[in-house]
Design a protein around this motif. Sequence first.
Motif, PDB file in Angstrom:
ATOM      1  N   HIS A   9       0.815  -1.210   0.000  1.00  0.00           N
ATOM      2  CA  HIS A   9       0.000   0.000   0.000  1.00  0.00           C
ATOM      3  C   HIS A   9       0.852   1.265   0.000  1.00  0.00           C
ATOM      4  O   HIS A   9       0.503   2.262  -0.645  1.00  0.00           O
ATOM      5  N   CYS A  10       1.991   1.240   0.691  1.00  0.00           N
ATOM      6  CA  CYS A  10       2.805   2.459   0.797  1.00  0.00           C
ATOM      7  C   CYS A  10       3.408   2.884  -0.540  1.00  0.00           C
ATOM      8  O   CYS A  10       3.816   4.038  -0.699  1.00  0.00           O
ATOM      9  N   MET A  11       3.473   1.982  -1.532  1.00  0.00           N
ATOM     10  CA  MET A  11       3.960   2.330  -2.867  1.00  0.00           C
ATOM     11  C   MET A  11       2.822   2.499  -3.868  1.00  0.00           C
ATOM     12  O   MET A  11       3.055   2.637  -5.072  1.00  0.00           O
ATOM     13  N   SER A  12       1.596   2.500  -3.390  1.00  0.00           N
ATOM     14  CA  SER A  12       0.441   2.586  -4.291  1.00  0.00           C
ATOM     15  C   SER A  12       0.319   3.983  -4.904  1.00  0.00           C
ATOM     16  O   SER A  12       0.914   4.946  -4.429  1.00  0.00           O
ATOM     17  N   SER A  13      -0.464   4.062  -5.971  1.00  0.00           N
ATOM     18  CA  SER A  13      -0.604   5.338  -6.683  1.00  0.00           C
ATOM     19  C   SER A  13      -2.012   5.495  -7.227  1.00  0.00           C
ATOM     20  O   SER A  13      -2.837   4.576  -7.164  1.00  0.00           O
ATOM     21  N   ASN A  14      -2.255   6.664  -7.815  1.00  0.00           N
ATOM     22  CA  ASN A  14      -3.548   6.947  -8.448  1.00  0.00           C
ATOM     23  C   ASN A  14      -3.467   6.890  -9.963  1.00  0.00           C
ATOM     24  O   ASN A  14      -4.321   7.459 -10.656  1.00  0.00           O
TER      25      ASN A  14
END
Length: 424
Positions: free
Chosen positions: A379-384
């Motif tokens: 999750h900490c490397m997730s993006s939009n």
Amino acid sequence: MSWFSRLEGQLKVEDVLLSSVAEKYGTPCYVYSRSGCETGYNEYKKALEWCPGGGRVCYAVKANSNLSILSLLADLGSGFEIVSVGELERVLAAGGEGQKVVFCGVCKEEHEIRRALEVEIFCFNVESEKELELIQKVAESMKKVAPISLRVNPDIDPRTHPYISTGLKENKFGIESKKAVLVYQKAAALPNVKIIGIACHIGSQILTMEPLLEAFDCIMGLVQELKDLGITINHIDIGGGLGVQYSNDENPPSPSEYLSRIKSKLLEKSRDIPDIIVQPGRSIVAEAGVLLTRVNFIKETSNKSFAVIDASMTDLLRPSLYGAYHKIEPVDYDENKTEIECDVVGPVCESGDFIGKKRRLRIIDGDLIVVYGAGAYGHCMSSNYNSRNRPAEVLVDGNKMKLVRRRETIRDQLQLELTEFNSQ
């Protein structure tokens, strides 16, 4: 791991069925085990009991920075390794203590140094001479003394993916070992800097002890050299980097195996044993978390089959970024379903959007599947990207599940943006 098991074919985390999590919170969704996180931390803490100062476990916040994860680690007594002021503020918001924070990273800005000094962090791990000069400048302006270590780059190959290697001379991290003594001498002459330790971190997802122990030998040689010059080192920060088992052919050493070797090396070299700091991240939380996702449909082509899921590279970047492997299984295992070989892919408009390739799975349209080892760098490397919403995060404690980050909405994405230019 004991916190993930099956009950009549259904996968559960601790005492909660993953199908129940999906029903309540939807997919894609990150699910973490409290027990798993605690076990990961306690393995390191127990393995450091021999240290004269008790040792310090400073969890690497970048691995998973959810406030609930940080809070439960703070309650266990953990310290924290940070690389930005944003991570510092997360630690403080979660109940962590500034005095248990080690500040790493190659580019600490003036405002970040100032904030770290305000909350009296334990140590700055300095990565360049210019950074040392900046810390001296900021500390002098605040009439404070900054505690520091130098992060030494020993030019050792960690035998891991080049993107997560940090201890080679071509990497941007740390101060070259051959220059470290001169920089320590410079630091010793600065009035607003106090030398308290030495640090080294050579990479991540390291599966053998040899490169870690080789780096430690380099650091021990520098400690003795500094001692001969009258510079006292109170602690050795050996960084993190110990790998986890993403696939069956990976067998990383345990924290106890690794740290017992560190103990033996210290006893061989000196009677004056400094305190030891470790900075584990992945090896505490990776195996304590999964990505829960649903198969939208199976797409058949003349060349191959694709399991098109509702998660994507925006939710778990590691496979696309590193070619990383994550074990994938159906939540409900059914032998009566036909096994297919497929690429597990997301809906993002990139050919690099995949979670796994050539996987043999017994799945059909609508099935829930689980991606293991997703508690770190998920999750900490997730993006939009593609304007996708980031997934929810859920923490399971025994038979209870708690939403620890709600699913993002389109409104969340849009509220920071402006639709008109200021004409003035």
